[in-house]
Design a protein around this motif. Structure first.
Motif, mmCIF file in Angstrom:
data_model
loop_
_atom_site.group_PDB
_atom_site.id
_atom_site.type_symbol
_atom_site.label_atom_id
_atom_site.label_comp_id
_atom_site.label_asym_id
_atom_site.label_seq_id
_atom_site.Cartn_x
_atom_site.Cartn_y
_atom_site.Cartn_z
ATOM 1 N N ASP A 107 -7.219 5.561 10.768
ATOM 2 C CA ASP A 107 -7.513 4.174 10.422
ATOM 3 C C ASP A 107 -6.513 3.600 9.436
ATOM 4 O O ASP A 107 -6.032 2.486 9.604
ATOM 5 N N VAL A 108 -6.244 4.337 8.383
ATOM 6 C CA VAL A 108 -5.403 3.805 7.306
ATOM 7 C C VAL A 108 -4.362 4.856 6.937
ATOM 8 O O VAL A 108 -4.692 6.031 6.782
ATOM 9 N N TYR A 109 -3.121 4.398 6.828
ATOM 10 C CA TYR A 109 -2.033 5.276 6.392
ATOM 11 C C TYR A 109 -1.707 4.965 4.932
ATOM 12 O O TYR A 109 -1.497 3.801 4.587
ATOM 13 N N VAL A 110 -1.670 5.993 4.104
ATOM 14 C CA VAL A 110 -1.283 5.818 2.699
ATOM 15 C C VAL A 110 0.019 6.571 2.482
ATOM 16 O O VAL A 110 0.026 7.804 2.415
ATOM 17 N N PRO A 111 1.149 5.869 2.405
ATOM 18 C CA PRO A 111 2.421 6.577 2.209
ATOM 19 C C PRO A 111 2.610 7.017 0.768
ATOM 20 O O PRO A 111 1.929 6.558 -0.138
ATOM 21 N N GLY A 112 3.567 7.910 0.582
ATOM 22 C CA GLY A 112 3.848 8.435 -0.754
ATOM 23 C C GLY A 112 3.966 9.938 -0.686
ATOM 24 O O GLY A 112 3.498 10.561 0.249
ATOM 25 N N CYS A 113 4.611 10.509 -1.694
ATOM 26 C CA CYS A 113 4.813 11.965 -1.651
ATOM 27 C C CYS A 113 4.698 12.567 -3.039
ATOM 28 O O CYS A 113 5.673 12.876 -3.663
ATOM 29 N N PRO A 114 3.479 12.782 -3.543
ATOM 30 C CA PRO A 114 2.217 12.282 -2.969
ATOM 31 C C PRO A 114 1.947 10.849 -3.416
ATOM 32 O O PRO A 114 2.574 10.382 -4.356
ATOM 33 N N PRO A 115 1.015 10.152 -2.758
ATOM 34 C CA PRO A 115 0.650 8.810 -3.218
ATOM 35 C C PRO A 115 -0.027 8.896 -4.581
ATOM 36 O O PRO A 115 -0.748 9.843 -4.868
ATOM 37 N N ARG A 116 0.214 7.878 -5.387
ATOM 38 C CA ARG A 116 -0.486 7.839 -6.662
ATOM 39 C C ARG A 116 -1.958 7.534 -6.420
ATOM 40 O O ARG A 116 -2.326 6.993 -5.381
ATOM 41 N N PRO A 117 -2.816 7.885 -7.379
ATOM 42 C CA PRO A 117 -4.241 7.596 -7.191
ATOM 43 C C PRO A 117 -4.524 6.124 -6.916
ATOM 44 O O PRO A 117 -5.428 5.806 -6.133
ATOM 45 N N GLU A 118 -3.726 5.232 -7.511
ATOM 46 C CA GLU A 118 -3.920 3.811 -7.218
ATOM 47 C C GLU A 118 -3.708 3.525 -5.741
ATOM 48 O O GLU A 118 -4.410 2.705 -5.138
ATOM 49 N N ALA A 119 -2.710 4.192 -5.147
ATOM 50 C CA ALA A 119 -2.435 3.985 -3.729
ATOM 51 C C ALA A 119 -3.594 4.492 -2.879
ATOM 52 O O ALA A 119 -3.964 3.868 -1.876
ATOM 53 N N LEU A 120 -4.178 5.607 -3.292
ATOM 54 C CA LEU A 120 -5.323 6.127 -2.545
ATOM 55 C C LEU A 120 -6.502 5.167 -2.663
ATOM 56 O O LEU A 120 -7.209 4.920 -1.675
ATOM 57 N N LEU A 121 -6.697 4.601 -3.840
ATOM 58 C CA LEU A 121 -7.768 3.613 -4.006
ATOM 59 C C LEU A 121 -7.507 2.395 -3.116
ATOM 60 O O LEU A 121 -8.425 1.859 -2.500
ATOM 61 N N GLU A 122 -6.252 1.970 -3.042
ATOM 62 C CA GLU A 122 -5.913 0.848 -2.162
ATOM 63 C C GLU A 122 -6.247 1.195 -0.708
ATOM 64 O O GLU A 122 -6.772 0.372 0.042
ATOM 65 N N GLY A 123 -5.959 2.446 -0.321
ATOM 66 C CA GLY A 123 -6.331 2.884 1.019
ATOM 67 C C GLY A 123 -7.832 2.825 1.234
ATOM 68 O O GLY A 123 -8.304 2.434 2.304
ATOM 69 N N LEU A 124 -8.582 3.174 0.212
ATOM 70 C CA LEU A 124 -10.040 3.085 0.307
ATOM 71 C C LEU A 124 -10.478 1.635 0.509
ATOM 72 O O LEU A 124 -11.377 1.352 1.302
ATOM 73 N N PHE A 125 -9.808 0.700 -0.193
ATOM 74 C CA PHE A 125 -10.173 -0.709 -0.034
ATOM 75 C C PHE A 125 -9.911 -1.178 1.393
ATOM 76 O O PHE A 125 -10.683 -1.965 1.951
#
Lengths: 157, 181
Positions: free
Chosen positions: B137-155
């Motif tokens: 459903d949602v791709y969160v890029p990053g290596c690794p993604p920061r927690p903010e990016a993961l939260l954005e993915g959750l949104f």
């Protein structure tokens, strides 16, 4: 024991087993013939006090495959001894030392999995890292990764 | 939510006074669903460390209506694939996905699960993107993604949950597709 003394003890116990000796103080290494390796390993452990196999790794030398055993004595802080065993690429068979040092059990499985060295006499020489049905030995220089694996495309570039 | 709820007062008597709300089933169900996203406890590599940080107090994913990481796929509705999926792990990931109840959502976290990441050329053992195995459903890029990016993915997952229709069992238009080459 110093590397020189270990080399002399090994030479005395197994004439012809030692093919080369490098007394480099930082990286002493002994090259041992594969046929004599099992008996030499027992001598190294019992007579020379090398009771700890730190690591077993393998190198693809082209025409030959090499297994490198890093040996230490528990409690001593000097440089470890490296034992090099080279076998021909077509028939890479080395006697197992898993009954000499227990460390060798999983490490030999790893060297078999990734480099394809056969450790003769090992009680359970099966793949340890790759999947059970994996084909080939990935760390060999001539390895080509599969185009597909279980129907999923693998090479995308 | 506020503008879609109509508050009515039938009379001045208790207990009905100030106690009746009117909304659609979709609004209500989607509101509850996106306010309690239950991810699966499931980490494969270093991305899982960032996922744990997201769940811990500093970033605190619970603020946004998620966070009860479930130890079983049967109770989870979000799968965060956090880390490198190797070919050996792929059948296990697929089985866990199949065990999750519908509607289920998948977030591909980090470069490895998005496309293979640093292993794309020489990683003989790595699945080149988890969307070859399960729909994402949602791709969160990053290596690794920061927690903010993961939260954005959750949104983004929650945005998707807002558009669900209760009577649309097939989830037309919302169900992602598998990548087939």
């Amino acid at each position: 024991m110093t590397p020189e003394k270990i080399h002399d003890a090994l030479n005395a116990a197994h004439p012809g087993a030692v093919l080369a000796f490098d007394p480099n103080p930082k990286l002493p290494s002994i090259k041992v013939a594969p046929s004599a390796w099992k008996a030499a390993a027992k001598t190294l452990r019992d007579a020379c006090g090398l009771d700890y196999l730190v690591c077993l790794t393998s190198v693809d030398r082209g025409a030959e495959l090499e297994a490198i055993y890093t040996l230490e004595t528990m409690g001593e802080t000097r440089a470890p001894i490296h034992v090099r065993v080279l076998v021909p690429r077509e028939n890479p068979v080395i006697p197992t030392v898993e009954d000499v040092w227990r460390t060798a059990d999983w490490h030999e499985r790893e060297a078999w999995d990734l480099m394809g060295i056969v450790f003769e006499g090992h009680h359970n020489l099966v793949r340890i890292l790759c999947a059970e049905d994996w084909e080939g030995h990935p760390l060999r220089k001539d390895y080509k990764s599969p185009d597909t694996y279980h129907g999923i495309k693998n090479n995308v570039t | 939510m506020a503008e879609s709820i109509q508050e009515i007062n039938l009379n001045n008597d208790s207990p009905t006074r100030d106690n009746i709300l009117i909304t659609s089933v979709d609004q209500l169900v989607n509101w509850t669903r996106r306010s309690s996203v239950w991810p699966m406890t499931f980490g494969l590599a270093c991305c899982a460390i960032e996922m744990m940080a997201t769940g811990a107090s500093h970033y605190d994913i619970d603020r946004f209506g998620s966070g009860p990481f479930r130890a079983t796929p049967r109770q989870a509705d979000l799968m965060i694939v956090a880390g490198t999926v190797s070919h050996k792990m792929a059948p296990r990931v697929k089985r866990l996905y199949d065990q999750m109840p519908e509607p289920k959502y998948v977030m591909a976290m980090g470069a490895c699960t998005v496309c293979g990441g640093p292993y794309i050329k020489h990683g003989y053992h790595v699945l080149k993107g988890v969307d070859r195995l399960i729909p994402v459903d949602v791709y969160v890029p990053g290596c690794p993604p920061r927690p903010e990016a993961l939260l954005e993915g959750l949104f983004r997952i929650q945005d998707k949950m807002k558009r669900e229709r209760v009577l649309d069992r097939e989830r037309k238009g919302l169900r992602p597709k598998l990548l087939v080459e």
